[in-house]
Design a protein around this motif. Structure first.
Motif, PDB file in Angstrom:
ATOM      1  N   PHE A  89      14.864 -15.250   0.687  1.00  0.00           N
ATOM      2  CA  PHE A  89      15.550 -15.697  -0.520  1.00  0.00           C
ATOM      3  C   PHE A  89      16.901 -16.325  -0.192  1.00  0.00           C
ATOM      4  O   PHE A  89      17.415 -17.119  -0.980  1.00  0.00           O
ATOM      5  N   ARG A  90      17.490 -15.948   0.942  1.00  0.00           N
ATOM      6  CA  ARG A  90      18.793 -16.461   1.373  1.00  0.00           C
ATOM      7  C   ARG A  90      19.845 -16.282   0.289  1.00  0.00           C
ATOM      8  O   ARG A  90      20.517 -17.237  -0.134  1.00  0.00           O
ATOM      9  N   VAL A  91      20.013 -15.065  -0.186  1.00  0.00           N
ATOM     10  CA  VAL A  91      21.024 -14.757  -1.192  1.00  0.00           C
ATOM     11  C   VAL A  91      21.952 -13.677  -0.641  1.00  0.00           C
ATOM     12  O   VAL A  91      21.515 -12.566  -0.324  1.00  0.00           O
ATOM     13  N   GLY A  92      23.206 -14.023  -0.517  1.00  0.00           N
ATOM     14  CA  GLY A  92      24.247 -13.079  -0.135  1.00  0.00           C
ATOM     15  C   GLY A  92      25.441 -13.278  -1.035  1.00  0.00           C
ATOM     16  O   GLY A  92      25.377 -14.014  -2.024  1.00  0.00           O
ATOM     17  N   TRP A  93      26.565 -12.654  -0.683  1.00  0.00           N
ATOM     18  CA  TRP A  93      27.741 -12.814  -1.525  1.00  0.00           C
ATOM     19  C   TRP A  93      29.001 -12.416  -0.776  1.00  0.00           C
ATOM     20  O   TRP A  93      28.956 -11.741   0.245  1.00  0.00           O
ATOM     21  N   ALA A  94      30.119 -12.858  -1.326  1.00  0.00           N
ATOM     22  CA  ALA A  94      31.444 -12.413  -0.894  1.00  0.00           C
ATOM     23  C   ALA A  94      32.176 -11.874  -2.101  1.00  0.00           C
ATOM     24  O   ALA A  94      32.158 -12.496  -3.168  1.00  0.00           O
ATOM     25  N   LEU A  95      32.814 -10.711  -1.935  1.00  0.00           N
ATOM     26  CA  LEU A  95      33.712 -10.151  -2.938  1.00  0.00           C
ATOM     27  C   LEU A  95      35.109 -10.268  -2.360  1.00  0.00           C
ATOM     28  O   LEU A  95      35.404  -9.684  -1.311  1.00  0.00           O
ATOM     29  N   ALA A  96      35.965 -11.030  -3.039  1.00  0.00           N
ATOM     30  CA  ALA A  96      37.261 -11.364  -2.449  1.00  0.00           C
ATOM     31  C   ALA A  96      38.375 -11.216  -3.465  1.00  0.00           C
ATOM     32  O   ALA A  96      38.148 -11.344  -4.683  1.00  0.00           O
ATOM     33  N   PRO A  97      39.610 -10.948  -3.008  1.00  0.00           N
ATOM     34  CA  PRO A  97      40.757 -11.019  -3.897  1.00  0.00           C
ATOM     35  C   PRO A  97      40.795 -12.379  -4.601  1.00  0.00           C
ATOM     36  O   PRO A  97      40.322 -13.383  -4.061  1.00  0.00           O
ATOM     37  N   HIS A  98      41.370 -12.402  -5.785  1.00  0.00           N
ATOM     38  CA  HIS A  98      41.224 -13.561  -6.668  1.00  0.00           C
ATOM     39  C   HIS A  98      41.625 -14.881  -6.009  1.00  0.00           C
ATOM     40  O   HIS A  98      40.906 -15.885  -6.117  1.00  0.00           O
ATOM     41  N   ALA A  99      42.773 -14.895  -5.314  1.00  0.00           N
ATOM     42  CA  ALA A  99      43.239 -16.150  -4.720  1.00  0.00           C
ATOM     43  C   ALA A  99      42.268 -16.663  -3.661  1.00  0.00           C
ATOM     44  O   ALA A  99      42.027 -17.876  -3.548  1.00  0.00           O
ATOM     45  N   ILE A 100      41.691 -15.745  -2.886  1.00  0.00           N
ATOM     46  CA  ILE A 100      40.708 -16.146  -1.872  1.00  0.00           C
ATOM     47  C   ILE A 100      39.426 -16.594  -2.546  1.00  0.00           C
ATOM     48  O   ILE A 100      38.780 -17.551  -2.114  1.00  0.00           O
ATOM     49  N   VAL A 151      40.797  -6.572   1.681  1.00  0.00           N
ATOM     50  CA  VAL A 151      39.469  -6.641   2.291  1.00  0.00           C
ATOM     51  C   VAL A 151      38.617  -7.674   1.565  1.00  0.00           C
ATOM     52  O   VAL A 151      38.550  -7.676   0.327  1.00  0.00           O
ATOM     53  N   VAL A 152      37.985  -8.542   2.326  1.00  0.00           N
ATOM     54  CA  VAL A 152      36.919  -9.400   1.815  1.00  0.00           C
ATOM     55  C   VAL A 152      35.599  -8.756   2.238  1.00  0.00           C
ATOM     56  O   VAL A 152      35.375  -8.508   3.426  1.00  0.00           O
ATOM     57  N   TYR A 153      34.750  -8.471   1.265  1.00  0.00           N
ATOM     58  CA  TYR A 153      33.491  -7.768   1.514  1.00  0.00           C
ATOM     59  C   TYR A 153      32.346  -8.774   1.488  1.00  0.00           C
ATOM     60  O   TYR A 153      32.220  -9.562   0.546  1.00  0.00           O
ATOM     61  N   LEU A 154      31.516  -8.740   2.520  1.00  0.00           N
ATOM     62  CA  LEU A 154      30.344  -9.610   2.593  1.00  0.00           C
ATOM     63  C   LEU A 154      29.084  -8.767   2.446  1.00  0.00           C
ATOM     64  O   LEU A 154      28.909  -7.773   3.152  1.00  0.00           O
ATOM     65  N   VAL A 180      24.667 -18.559   0.432  1.00  0.00           N
ATOM     66  CA  VAL A 180      23.347 -18.689   1.064  1.00  0.00           C
ATOM     67  C   VAL A 180      23.283 -17.677   2.208  1.00  0.00           C
ATOM     68  O   VAL A 180      23.544 -17.998   3.375  1.00  0.00           O
ATOM     69  N   GLY A 181      22.972 -16.431   1.864  1.00  0.00           N
ATOM     70  CA  GLY A 181      23.056 -15.352   2.828  1.00  0.00           C
ATOM     71  C   GLY A 181      24.512 -15.029   3.122  1.00  0.00           C
ATOM     72  O   GLY A 181      25.418 -15.825   2.845  1.00  0.00           O
ATOM     73  N   SER A 182      24.772 -13.857   3.674  1.00  0.00           N
ATOM     74  CA  SER A 182      26.154 -13.527   4.012  1.00  0.00           C
ATOM     75  C   SER A 182      26.667 -14.366   5.179  1.00  0.00           C
ATOM     76  O   SER A 182      27.876 -14.473   5.387  1.00  0.00           O
ATOM     77  N   GLN A 183      25.753 -14.987   5.934  1.00  0.00           N
ATOM     78  CA  GLN A 183      26.189 -15.856   7.027  1.00  0.00           C
ATOM     79  C   GLN A 183      27.022 -17.013   6.497  1.00  0.00           C
ATOM     80  O   GLN A 183      28.029 -17.403   7.084  1.00  0.00           O
ATOM     81  N   GLN A 184      26.609 -17.595   5.354  1.00  0.00           N
ATOM     82  CA  GLN A 184      27.411 -18.682   4.802  1.00  0.00           C
ATOM     83  C   GLN A 184      28.754 -18.163   4.304  1.00  0.00           C
ATOM     84  O   GLN A 184      29.772 -18.854   4.436  1.00  0.00           O
ATOM     85  N   ASN A 244      28.665  -6.068   5.659  1.00  0.00           N
ATOM     86  CA  ASN A 244      27.953  -4.814   5.425  1.00  0.00           C
ATOM     87  C   ASN A 244      26.492  -5.047   5.011  1.00  0.00           C
ATOM     88  O   ASN A 244      26.076  -4.628   3.932  1.00  0.00           O
ATOM     89  N   PRO A 245      25.693  -5.680   5.856  1.00  0.00           N
ATOM     90  CA  PRO A 245      24.298  -5.929   5.473  1.00  0.00           C
ATOM     91  C   PRO A 245      23.404  -4.704   5.519  1.00  0.00           C
ATOM     92  O   PRO A 245      22.336  -4.694   4.902  1.00  0.00           O
ATOM     93  N   TYR A 246      23.813  -3.663   6.266  1.00  0.00           N
ATOM     94  CA  TYR A 246      22.933  -2.512   6.491  1.00  0.00           C
ATOM     95  C   TYR A 246      23.388  -1.252   5.761  1.00  0.00           C
ATOM     96  O   TYR A 246      22.784  -0.193   5.913  1.00  0.00           O
ATOM     97  N   GLY A 247      24.446  -1.347   4.957  1.00  0.00           N
ATOM     98  CA  GLY A 247      25.081  -0.167   4.401  1.00  0.00           C
ATOM     99  C   GLY A 247      24.179   0.728   3.569  1.00  0.00           C
ATOM    100  O   GLY A 247      24.400   1.940   3.503  1.00  0.00           O
TER     101      GLY A 247
END
Length: 410
Positions: free
Chosen positions: A234-245, A220-223, A87-91, A197-200
């Motif tokens: 819309f409140r849509v974000g994401w996290a890209l993380a290594p598998h275990a995380i 690196v965990v990417y938000l 729910v957004g990158s804030q979550q 990285n909301p502004y990239g």
């Protein structure tokens, strides 16, 4: 959790006669709102039973594939299986902190840093240690020295939180050489990097910079977020993380909200699939470039001697430093009385520092309004300088402390 001491002032600052250089609100009016409305209506008509139902805790599979396509613009090659929609990158930031932080654990963050992150770290009782920045972003030597000092004192670092591109609030960008150095330092020290990285994609010159995550998939965990490149509602974000995380993120996500909105995920996915979203981002870039130029030009002409500021190459914000003896938090009530608003620098430091600084946002007002706002602000600062020269100091705040402005100001 600490309430903002300046929030009541911003209730006044939201009035139309006040020029707000405070809020980091995207200019969503630039979207083709009629097209978005048709898209949403079509979604309900065609896929209503799915869109209005519970969904997966990890997020819609098709949207996760589309997110990977978006991240390729910053050099990231990733699989949809390691993306968690939030729910957004804030979550996403909240979930990462929940997973890693016990009370008293150390988090490193740039000084200044994003107010929403500092509020999250505080809520989980983390100890935030700031790392120095300059006009080229985070200073690698300062990072290495800080990590060494903390390890020597028996205080290992849980992660480094950084906004390397068009940083909020400073507007500065970590250069390519420093990006490699920061990754090397954190790899040697075994410190996880949380890259927000909301502004990239909102740079004003050239192609998007290569993300930290592109060069260190395991460290690196990417938000990411659609709040700045589409719409925050819309409140849509994401996290890209290594598998275990990633596995822990899904569990934390399900415990927090069970599942997020299938409707908004499918709406964003349909927008990406049917609309020229890259062209829309280019339109946003041009719009924000014009407003950035209006702010920098007005500051150059109108601000009294002793003021200095950053010159962002993208994003939403300029970080201004006031002359010696002036306090941005103390100035704010006088500024609001003169019908202009900003965010005091104290909100961007965990220890309440930053009183000599303020964040100015150019993303929402029209260029003429920006110039008028700077004119009003310059007049307030000149009055404060007269007070300082007469009495030895400008105004001082009645209630010193850490501020946490709300989401409309973040």
């Amino acid at each position: 959790m600490v309430a903002s001491e300046v929030r009541a002032l911003f209730a006044v600052a939201s009035r139309p006669e006040v020029v707000s250089l405070a809020g980091g609100m995207p200019y969503v009016t630039a979207l083709p709102l009629d097209v978005v409305g048709e898209l949403v209506a079509d979604l309900v008509a065609r896929r209503g039973p799915v869109a209005l139902q519970y969904g997966s805790g990890q997020g819609d599979p098709d949207l996760r594939e589309q997110i990977c396509e978006v991240m390729r613009m910053e050099g990231i090659e990733a699989g949809a299986d390691d993306v968690v929609v939030t729910v957004g990158s804030q979550q996403a930031l909240d979930l990462i902190t929940r997973i890693f932080i016990d009370p008293g654990d150390v988090v490193l963050a740039e000084g200044p840093s994003y107010v929403g992150a500092l509020g999250t770290f505080s809520a989980y009782q983390a100890k935030v240690v700031h790392v120095s920045m300059d006009d080229q972003g985070l200073i690698p030597e300062s990072l290495a020295q800080t990590i060494y000092a903390l390890h020597t004192a028996g205080k290992p670092v849980k992660f480094l939180y950084t906004i390397p591109t068009f940083q909020n609030p400073a507007g500065v960008t970590l250069n390519e050489v420093r990006r490699r150095q920061v990754l090397e330092i954190c790899q040697r020290a075994g410190v996880l990097v949380v890259e927000d990285n909301p502004y990239g994609l909102l740079g004003f010159d050239g192609e998007p910079l290569r993300a930290l995550r592109a060069d260190d998939p395991d460290g690196v965990v990417y938000l990411g977020s659609f709040s700045k490149t589409l719409a925050p509602g819309f409140r849509v974000g994401w996290a890209l993380a290594p598998h275990a995380i990633r596995e822990k993120l899904v569990l934390a996500m399900e415990s927090a909200v069970l599942s997020h909105s299938t409707f908004t995920q499918l709406a964003v996915g349909q927008y990406l699939a049917t609309q020229p979203w890259r062209e829309q981002i280019k339109s946003f870039r041009e719009l924000y470039r014009e407003r950035r130029n209006a702010l920098l030009g007005a500051l150059e002409v109108l601000m009294p001697a002793g003021c200095s500021w950053t010159r962002p190459a993208g994003g939403f914000f300029v970080w201004m430093t006031l002359p010696e003896g002036l306090n941005s938090k103390a100035i704010l009530p006088r500024a609001v009385a003169q019908r202009v608003a900003f965010v005091p620098g104290t909100g961007f430091y965990a220890d309440g520092g930053g009183a000599q600084h303020m964040r100015l946002s150019y993303c929402y007002p029209e260029p003429d309004r920006i110039r008028e706002g700077v004119r009003r602000l310059a007049g307030v600062i000149e009055q404060e300088l007269q007070l300082r020269d007469t009495f030895g100091t400008g105004s001082v705040p009645e209630h010193p402390g850490v501020d946490t402005p709300g989401p409309d100001l973040a």
